[in-house]
Design a protein around this motif. Structure first.
Motif, PDB file in Angstrom:
ATOM      1  N   ASP A   1       0.008  -7.730   2.187  1.00  0.00           N
ATOM      2  CA  ASP A   1       0.532  -6.924   3.295  1.00  0.00           C
ATOM      3  C   ASP A   1       0.360  -7.601   4.651  1.00  0.00           C
ATOM      4  O   ASP A   1       1.303  -7.664   5.444  1.00  0.00           O
ATOM      5  CB  ASP A   1      -0.155  -5.555   3.313  1.00  0.00           C
ATOM      6  CG  ASP A   1       0.526  -4.561   2.388  1.00  0.00           C
ATOM      7  OD1 ASP A   1       1.702  -4.793   2.039  1.00  0.00           O
ATOM      8  OD2 ASP A   1      -0.095  -3.555   2.009  1.00  0.00           O
TER       9      ASP A   1
ATOM     10  N   ILE B   1       0.834  -1.197   0.000  1.00  0.00           N
ATOM     11  CA  ILE B   1       0.000   0.000   0.000  1.00  0.00           C
ATOM     12  C   ILE B   1       0.872   1.252   0.000  1.00  0.00           C
ATOM     13  O   ILE B   1       0.524   2.273  -0.607  1.00  0.00           O
ATOM     14  CB  ILE B   1      -0.963  -0.005   1.217  1.00  0.00           C
ATOM     15  CG1 ILE B   1      -2.073   1.038   1.031  1.00  0.00           C
ATOM     16  CG2 ILE B   1      -0.243   0.206   2.514  1.00  0.00           C
ATOM     17  CD1 ILE B   1      -3.036   0.717  -0.071  1.00  0.00           C
TER      18      ILE B   1
ATOM     19  N   GLN C   1      -3.962  -6.677  -2.167  1.00  0.00           N
ATOM     20  CA  GLN C   1      -3.091  -5.890  -1.286  1.00  0.00           C
ATOM     21  C   GLN C   1      -3.241  -6.319   0.161  1.00  0.00           C
ATOM     22  O   GLN C   1      -2.254  -6.411   0.903  1.00  0.00           O
ATOM     23  CB  GLN C   1      -3.422  -4.401  -1.449  1.00  0.00           C
ATOM     24  CG  GLN C   1      -2.741  -3.487  -0.437  1.00  0.00           C
ATOM     25  CD  GLN C   1      -3.576  -3.300   0.824  1.00  0.00           C
ATOM     26  OE1 GLN C   1      -4.802  -3.162   0.763  1.00  0.00           O
ATOM     27  NE2 GLN C   1      -2.908  -3.303   1.970  1.00  0.00           N
ATOM     28  N   MET C   2      -4.461  -6.600   0.591  1.00  0.00           N
ATOM     29  CA  MET C   2      -4.714  -6.993   1.980  1.00  0.00           C
ATOM     30  C   MET C   2      -3.989  -8.292   2.314  1.00  0.00           C
ATOM     31  O   MET C   2      -3.387  -8.430   3.383  1.00  0.00           O
ATOM     32  CB  MET C   2      -6.220  -7.156   2.211  1.00  0.00           C
ATOM     33  CG  MET C   2      -7.044  -5.928   1.861  1.00  0.00           C
ATOM     34  SD  MET C   2      -8.815  -6.261   2.030  1.00  0.00           S
ATOM     35  CE  MET C   2      -9.514  -4.768   1.301  1.00  0.00           C
TER      36      MET C   2
ATOM     37  N   GLU D   1      -9.102  -5.013   7.160  1.00  0.00           N
ATOM     38  CA  GLU D   1      -9.275  -3.999   6.116  1.00  0.00           C
ATOM     39  C   GLU D   1     -10.650  -4.071   5.463  1.00  0.00           C
ATOM     40  O   GLU D   1     -11.223  -3.038   5.117  1.00  0.00           O
ATOM     41  CB  GLU D   1      -8.171  -4.125   5.073  1.00  0.00           C
ATOM     42  CG  GLU D   1      -6.785  -3.742   5.602  1.00  0.00           C
ATOM     43  CD  GLU D   1      -5.744  -3.670   4.503  1.00  0.00           C
ATOM     44  OE1 GLU D   1      -6.035  -3.092   3.435  1.00  0.00           O
ATOM     45  OE2 GLU D   1      -4.647  -4.215   4.695  1.00  0.00           O
TER      46      GLU D   1
ATOM     47  N   GLY E   1      -5.155  -9.304   7.754  1.00  0.00           N
ATOM     48  CA  GLY E   1      -5.339  -8.047   7.033  1.00  0.00           C
ATOM     49  C   GLY E   1      -6.649  -8.010   6.270  1.00  0.00           C
ATOM     50  O   GLY E   1      -7.316  -6.969   6.211  1.00  0.00           O
TER      51      GLY E   1
ATOM     52  N   LEU F   1     -12.987  -2.439   7.887  1.00  0.00           N
ATOM     53  CA  LEU F   1     -12.819  -0.990   7.845  1.00  0.00           C
ATOM     54  C   LEU F   1     -13.453  -0.401   6.590  1.00  0.00           C
ATOM     55  O   LEU F   1     -14.152   0.624   6.652  1.00  0.00           O
ATOM     56  CB  LEU F   1     -11.337  -0.632   7.900  1.00  0.00           C
ATOM     57  CG  LEU F   1     -10.992   0.862   7.773  1.00  0.00           C
ATOM     58  CD1 LEU F   1     -11.617   1.649   8.916  1.00  0.00           C
ATOM     59  CD2 LEU F   1      -9.481   1.058   7.734  1.00  0.00           C
ATOM     60  N   LEU F   2     -13.215  -1.043   5.448  1.00  0.00           N
ATOM     61  CA  LEU F   2     -13.805  -0.575   4.196  1.00  0.00           C
ATOM     62  C   LEU F   2     -15.329  -0.606   4.280  1.00  0.00           C
ATOM     63  O   LEU F   2     -16.008   0.354   3.867  1.00  0.00           O
ATOM     64  CB  LEU F   2     -13.327  -1.449   3.034  1.00  0.00           C
ATOM     65  CG  LEU F   2     -13.874  -1.116   1.647  1.00  0.00           C
ATOM     66  CD1 LEU F   2     -13.482   0.295   1.231  1.00  0.00           C
ATOM     67  CD2 LEU F   2     -13.376  -2.136   0.620  1.00  0.00           C
TER      68      LEU F   2
END
Length: 439
Positions: A359, A321, A355-356, A368, A364, A371-372
């Motif tokens: 990372d 990210i 990406q999640m 994430e 993740g 959160l999204l």
């Protein structure tokens, strides 16, 4: 926040006022006004199907009110999975299940505990807790300036490569990101302008035909701007964002949303097919639908490889990210190419989860996606509470990029900037609802 908003709105208002009084823009707006009057009073407009056309769709509460709730992201992801005919590993199935559950919790469950102090009571105590609303004239000025910046950089981009990429595909690979990235500011720009027109419609200053015509003109301006550079995703972003704004603002019928979505899917297949033909990636015997299927299979294969190398806690721990930031040696999609094939000269789309996983692994994905979902769920609840056109526009912007991110991921610095700024606005609304003063 108020200081930044005040400075920005003052500067953009002065710029807009100066340009509006110039000879060139006076002529442009006079032309648009003439065309609008001719359209509103046109006989042919009466031939267009009315709001009750295909009224069967209006009988469903979901179709009538909830099409663009945050759960549309899960529906889109499911359709993408169905499009990819190749099987995925059992471990990736678990990851996807974790993602779906986390997003549902974040978008549906958590927002129930916030923004519950809003009411129609106009007492001084309740006014202090009300969600902050913005002057739509300021929002229009900001959108006008963003759109103007995008158009200016369009001409700079064309000049830098010496031609129109839409007429010569090879020129697209010579475009410089420092010139093309500002072009995409036209997307939030026309969204903010549209929110102002929507507010005028709600206040009775313009009628339904006028606001629909202005939405159509804004959509055409945005699509022509990005189509000139032969980019596909921004075209779909503009079309989808304007459909969501119009739907949430109740100026678009359900049947028009369905037809608009169908046109969008056809555009994705058509542009991808033509680009593949131009680049000799496929033969003319290959169908448009099969190119979409192959793309979905390839992207899910990439996600499967990323999942195999990332484990439960990821391997880059935030570096992917961070690679979205300007100045990075490799962009996030080039980094994906390096991870799965050691090729840094290609960009590879890793889906929303790529990406999640890379990372922070499965952990993740859970955090994430939650959160999204919470960001989108908060935005959706705010527009349900306020019905405010500005909040409709910014929700439509981030929902659009989340839907598109199902395949491409949310990895571009402009898009990440939109999420950051809008999340900050939502946080301010939540704190105001709790009675916490914001300066």
């Amino acid at each position: 926040m108020s200081l930044i908003y005040s400075i920005t709105s003052t500067i953009t208002r002065n710029i807009e006022d100066m340009l509006r009084n110039s000879f060139l823009f006076t002529i442009i707006f006079k032309i648009f006004e003439f065309i609008e009057n001719e359209w509103v009073n046109s006989y042919f407009k009466s031939l267009y199907p009315g709001e009750n056309f295909l009224s069967i769709f209006k009988k469903s509460r979901i179709m009538k009110e909830e099409i663009f709730s945050p759960l549309i992201v899960l529906v889109t992801f499911t359709l993408f999975l169905l499009l990819a005919t190749d099987p995925v590993s059992r471990d990736l199935q678990i990851v996807i299940l974790i993602a779906f559950i986390s997003f549902f919790i974040g978008s549906i469950i958590f927002p129930r505990f916030i923004l519950n102090n809003q009411s129609n009571d106009n007492s001084e105590k309740n006014k202090n807790n009300q969600i902050p609303l913005f002057n739509t004239k300021d929002i229009h000025s900001i959108g006008f300036c963003l759109t103007l910046i995008g158009i200016i950089f369009l001409f700079i981009s064309i000049a830098s490569v010496g031609g129109l990429p839409i007429l010569k595909s090879s020129l697209r690979y010579s475009l410089k990101p420092m010139f093309t990235m500002p072009v995409f500011l036209v997307i939030p720009g026309i969204g903010l302008i549209a929110s102002h027109y929507l507010n005028q419609f709600k206040r009775g200053k313009i009628n339904r035909s006028q606001v629909r015509f202005r939405f159509l003109i804004l959509t055409a301006i945005g699509m022509i701007t990005v189509l000139t550079l032969e980019y596909r995703t921004p075209i779909i972003a503009i079309l989808l964002m304007m459909i969501i704004i119009a739907y949430c603002g109740e100026i678009l019928s359900v049947w028009e949303v369905i037809i608009g979505a169908f046109i969008g899917v056809c555009a994705i297949m058509g542009i991808g097919y033509l680009r593949s033909l131009n680049e000799l990636a496929i033969s003319s015997n290959t169908s448009m639908f099969s190119t979409l299927e192959h793309r979905a299979n390839f992207t899910m294969h990439v996600l499967n490889l990323l999942n195999q190398i990332s484990g439960n806690f990821g391997i880059l721990h935030g570096k992917m990210i961070a690679s979205s930031m300007p100045g990075s040696d490799l962009g996030p999609r080039m980094l994906v190419g390096k991870l799965i094939a050691w090729r840094t000269e290609v960009t590879v789309t890793p889906t929303l989860l790529g990406q999640m996983i890379v990372d922070f692994g499965k952990l993740g994905v859970a955090l994430e996606m939650c959160l999204l979902g919470f960001i989108l769920g908060t935005g959706y609840k705010i527009i349900k509470v306020t019905k405010d056109s500005f909040y409709i526009a910014i929700y439509s912007l981030i929902l659009t990029y989340t839907i598109l991110g199902v395949e491409t991921g949310i990895l571009d610095i402009p898009v990440l900037s939109y999420f950051f700024v809008i999340s900050f606005i939502y946080l301010a609304a939540i704190l105001k609802d709790k009675g916490i003063r914001i300066y």
